[in-house]
Design a protein around this motif. Sequence first.
Motif, mmCIF file in Angstrom:
data_model
loop_
_atom_site.group_PDB
_atom_site.id
_atom_site.type_symbol
_atom_site.label_atom_id
_atom_site.label_comp_id
_atom_site.label_asym_id
_atom_site.label_seq_id
_atom_site.Cartn_x
_atom_site.Cartn_y
_atom_site.Cartn_z
ATOM 1 N N ILE A 53 0.846 -1.204 0.000
ATOM 2 C CA ILE A 53 0.000 0.000 0.000
ATOM 3 C C ILE A 53 0.872 1.240 0.000
ATOM 4 O O ILE A 53 0.648 2.179 -0.773
ATOM 5 C CB ILE A 53 -0.951 -0.020 1.212
ATOM 6 N N HIS A 56 2.266 1.764 -3.507
ATOM 7 C CA HIS A 56 1.336 2.285 -4.504
ATOM 8 C C HIS A 56 0.915 3.706 -4.185
ATOM 9 O O HIS A 56 0.715 4.508 -5.092
ATOM 10 C CB HIS A 56 0.133 1.358 -4.629
ATOM 11 N N ILE A 57 0.802 4.022 -2.890
ATOM 12 C CA ILE A 57 0.476 5.405 -2.520
ATOM 13 C C ILE A 57 1.597 6.331 -2.987
ATOM 14 O O ILE A 57 1.357 7.455 -3.391
ATOM 15 C CB ILE A 57 0.268 5.506 -0.992
ATOM 16 N N GLN A 58 2.821 5.823 -2.952
ATOM 17 C CA GLN A 58 3.959 6.651 -3.325
ATOM 18 C C GLN A 58 4.343 6.476 -4.787
ATOM 19 O O GLN A 58 5.489 6.697 -5.162
ATOM 20 C CB GLN A 58 5.143 6.317 -2.421
ATOM 21 N N ALA A 59 3.402 6.057 -5.617
ATOM 22 C CA ALA A 59 3.613 5.944 -7.063
ATOM 23 C C ALA A 59 4.711 4.957 -7.422
ATOM 24 O O ALA A 59 5.407 5.099 -8.408
ATOM 25 C CB ALA A 59 3.916 7.306 -7.688
ATOM 26 N N ARG A 60 4.918 3.956 -6.570
ATOM 27 C CA ARG A 60 5.853 2.888 -6.919
ATOM 28 C C ARG A 60 5.173 1.562 -6.609
ATOM 29 O O ARG A 60 3.968 1.541 -6.329
ATOM 30 C CB ARG A 60 7.167 3.055 -6.149
ATOM 31 N N LEU A 61 5.919 0.475 -6.690
ATOM 32 C CA LEU A 61 5.263 -0.825 -6.602
ATOM 33 C C LEU A 61 5.478 -1.559 -5.290
ATOM 34 O O LEU A 61 4.749 -2.483 -4.964
ATOM 35 C CB LEU A 61 5.751 -1.717 -7.740
ATOM 36 N N TRP A 320 -3.072 3.522 5.433
ATOM 37 C CA TRP A 320 -3.338 4.659 4.546
ATOM 38 C C TRP A 320 -3.073 5.976 5.279
ATOM 39 O O TRP A 320 -2.422 6.885 4.754
ATOM 40 C CB TRP A 320 -4.790 4.529 4.087
ATOM 41 N N TRP A 323 0.663 6.729 5.787
ATOM 42 C CA TRP A 323 1.422 7.203 4.636
ATOM 43 C C TRP A 323 0.873 8.512 4.091
ATOM 44 O O TRP A 323 1.218 8.920 2.996
ATOM 45 C CB TRP A 323 1.489 6.130 3.560
ATOM 46 N N THR B 142 5.260 10.319 2.256
ATOM 47 C CA THR B 142 4.756 10.291 0.888
ATOM 48 C C THR B 142 5.092 11.535 0.065
ATOM 49 O O THR B 142 5.444 11.392 -1.100
ATOM 50 C CB THR B 142 3.253 10.018 0.927
ATOM 51 N N PRO C 35 1.878 3.153 -11.140
ATOM 52 C CA PRO C 35 3.167 3.602 -10.606
ATOM 53 C C PRO C 35 4.070 4.122 -11.713
ATOM 54 O O PRO C 35 3.925 3.729 -12.873
ATOM 55 C CB PRO C 35 3.757 2.339 -9.981
ATOM 56 N N THR C 37 7.476 4.062 -11.508
ATOM 57 C CA THR C 37 8.834 3.531 -11.423
ATOM 58 C C THR C 37 9.104 2.540 -12.552
ATOM 59 O O THR C 37 8.195 1.977 -13.136
ATOM 60 C CB THR C 37 9.059 2.831 -10.075
#
Lengths: 362, 388, 165
Positions: A53, A56-61, A320, A323, B142, C35, C37
């Motif tokens: 989570i 994905h919240i931080q735009a990564r996987l 959630w 983060w 974040t 994402p 990345t």
Amino acid sequence: MDGNFISHLLSASLPPGFPFWGLALLAAFLGALCVVGFVSILALVSVWLERKIAGHIQARLGPMRTGGWHGWSQTLADAIKLLTKEDVILRGADPVLFRLAPALVMGSALAMFAVLPFAPGVQFADIDLGVYFLLAVASLTTIGVIMAGWGSNNKWSLYGAMREAAQATSYEIPLALSLIPPILHFGTFSLLSATEQQSGWGGMQWYIFSDAFWVAIPSFFLFFTAALAENKRAPFDLPESESELVAGFHTEYSGLRFAFFFLEEYAAMFAASAVATAYWLGGWNFPGMTFLSTGSLWLPILGALAFLLKAMFLVCVMIWIRWTLPRLRIDQVMTLGWKYLTPLALGIMVAAAGWEAWRASL
Amino acid sequence: MGLTPSFAQAPGSEVEVAVPTQDCSINMGPQHPATHGVMRLLLKADGEVLTGAQAHLGYLHRCAEKIGENVDWTQYLPYTDRYDYLSAMNNNLGYSLAVEKLMGLEVPERAQWMRVLLAELNRIASHLFAVGTYGLDLGAFTPLFYTLREREEILDLFQEICGARLTCTFIRPGGLFNDAPEGWLEKVESFLCRFEERWKEYDALLLRNKIFIERTAGIGTLSGNDAVTWGVTGPLLRASGVDWDLRRDQPYLVYDQLDFEVPLGVGRQGEVGDCWDRTEVRMSEMLASLSMIRQCLDKMPDGAIQHPDAGPVLRPAPGRAYVGVENPRGELGHWLVSDGTKHPVRVRMRSPSFCNLSVVEHLLPGAMLGDAAAILGSIDIVVGETDR
Amino acid sequence: MTSSAFSRWWRNLSDGVISTARGMRITLRTFLRKPVTVQYPDEKPDLGGRYRGIHYLEQDLCIYCDACAKACPVDCIEMDATRHGKELEWHAFTLDYNRCMLCELCVYPCPKDCIHQGEEYALVTEDREDMVRDLLTWKGLTEEQKQKVAEVEALKAQRAAGGGE
């Protein structure tokens, strides 16, 4: 269907004449094993979930490699790593407190699971004062954390411990007060009985949907906020606040002892979510459960699934929030606790008491 | 009074307990997540309240100034990348301007506009990182990843134009090493459009968050007078309400032909010059840089990008020169002395992080332990630059 | 509690709740987006044409002028060759990546434009010695060069013989 289902199973399979105390001991032992296994798996899943989570919240996987599909075994690998790491105890650390602290913290987290009603018939002990027991056991972790901070012989750890002492004692008050509305509503401290009372309306007569919803919803949010603080979750992660206190009370811990603190955090998160589920979100009750006959094996299975899903959803919300928000400062944590949450909880308690009295007088 | 508590008890009076207390000294660093590098703060604390602070430097000292005396004028360029590694273009620019002043070179016009464009892009990248890590210091993970996402796009642009992401070595005495590749300027334009949208995200997620405001408003307040006295420059100085920006007040390159605003701290959430103001000034400066880049793209002339007299080996006339430029962190000054040979006699930097860091001794006492990270983060130091 | 204090209390509370909800909306939106990345070892990033990676040398163009070595700020380029008239017998052209800053200052002064920086960047090794790379594609004299040298030698010998007569 009450009490310990393990003792039911055992008494059926053991030879007649087996002493009662032996049965009780055996049941307790097996029950403890189940809880440890369950909590370990739960923590592994929660940690993996938290990483995914957060990713994905931080735009990564998040973890993607270990184990193949979306790195599902990453936390398993980490757990094995932690188990095999060197166990360091600093010179100058208090050997007794340092060793005792993780055990106490872990023990209290496990004890909380004894009274959680997972499904019809799946509960280790239905104590009359179930919630009371839960709150009491949960505050044991605070003592463990203070022991860890004091015993570590590290100033940063000590700061973490002192913060935990101040924070946990303050937030226990709104936590307990916000539990009073559902207790008044259901008229019981027992989580089992409260859950059973929410089975009406085809499994949808949850407390937040009941006629007392207008006190149920704010008290739910209050409970959730106070539980966040009680469990040292962001934005109330002051005792370990990474950017201020390095790692707070568990700075000096490594290996298995560190893993215990880690496990405790996720176990306590789940336990708090489970209490919220049992009191506000209908526990194991799910829509459509009336179609199942009372003796059906599907009822406990689907019930447990519903309970787990609801509780895990709350755990995900905790993740959630973590983060999203920055961390409060210790004096602001205290201000929020004493000047905001406690008066609000008191107000809601009075409102709930009035409502229940009025309803009873009808 | 010894270390044992003394009990003064008189009949009929309350019990008076005088417990002697001692301030606790804590080492924040050299290995600490909030020191942004290898730096040590020696804190004195009375419980959660700090009573003293002392910064100890030098863990990252790399003899940057001494190296300058042993290499050619051009060979020193890669070293300028490395003291403030988050704003390499600006460092290149400061050094190049100082060398050009020694040599009396006039840089071609296209190179001047390109330099401004690159410097401002780098300023956005640096401020993005500053705001993101500031969130990290306050426990919000974040925003850092969001700002890194956009910073990454700027670094990709840098990689395309000069082949490196952080250590650019691109602006050189006499102009630039290379012209922009085909289509690069259009890519900058499209990035700016995306960036404007994303900027609002950081604003709502971090700056307008109640907890963030509570943590930063009224914390670490630096008055304008104190800021000038401590030699603070850059966003810190402007957040304290002092209207001083080298780009406008001592214009270099083509900054005098640009129309831009210099954001100042106004104390919207707390007092003028608090941590929130500093962050807000950085955020507004990103938008100011954005408008400057737009103007650069509009006015970009064609032509050469390198002065024909500036070859690989430079021999400036004997003399000395000081040039200060507005770096993302403040005034970066280069003081160069030449004796007419191909090696400098003296290369000296006035590095903004070093001067800004000195103010922690003034700001930290009286703050709380949790504020130490907040104040240090709001100063936005790069340890590579404080230690050089 | 005065009314202003109460309104401040209420505003703090509502601000906290609203800004938290707003922040959670932003994080949820990003959570639902794709994402950004790159899964690095499987997907390689686009490096752009000017990437300053590990050097490569067009050996047939190089004239052994030492300009790149002189331009290097860290003296990491060392070259060794023997001149046979116009032909070069290469022994070594090493670049010490322990020291190299990949600054490209060696590329610009080259009169023949024969040293470049490529797109290779993975400098991973277990031994520092491996960081010293030889950029030569061949060492010594090629057959072609040998032939040319032999021709020149023969011509020289002829001339010498002719001169002696």
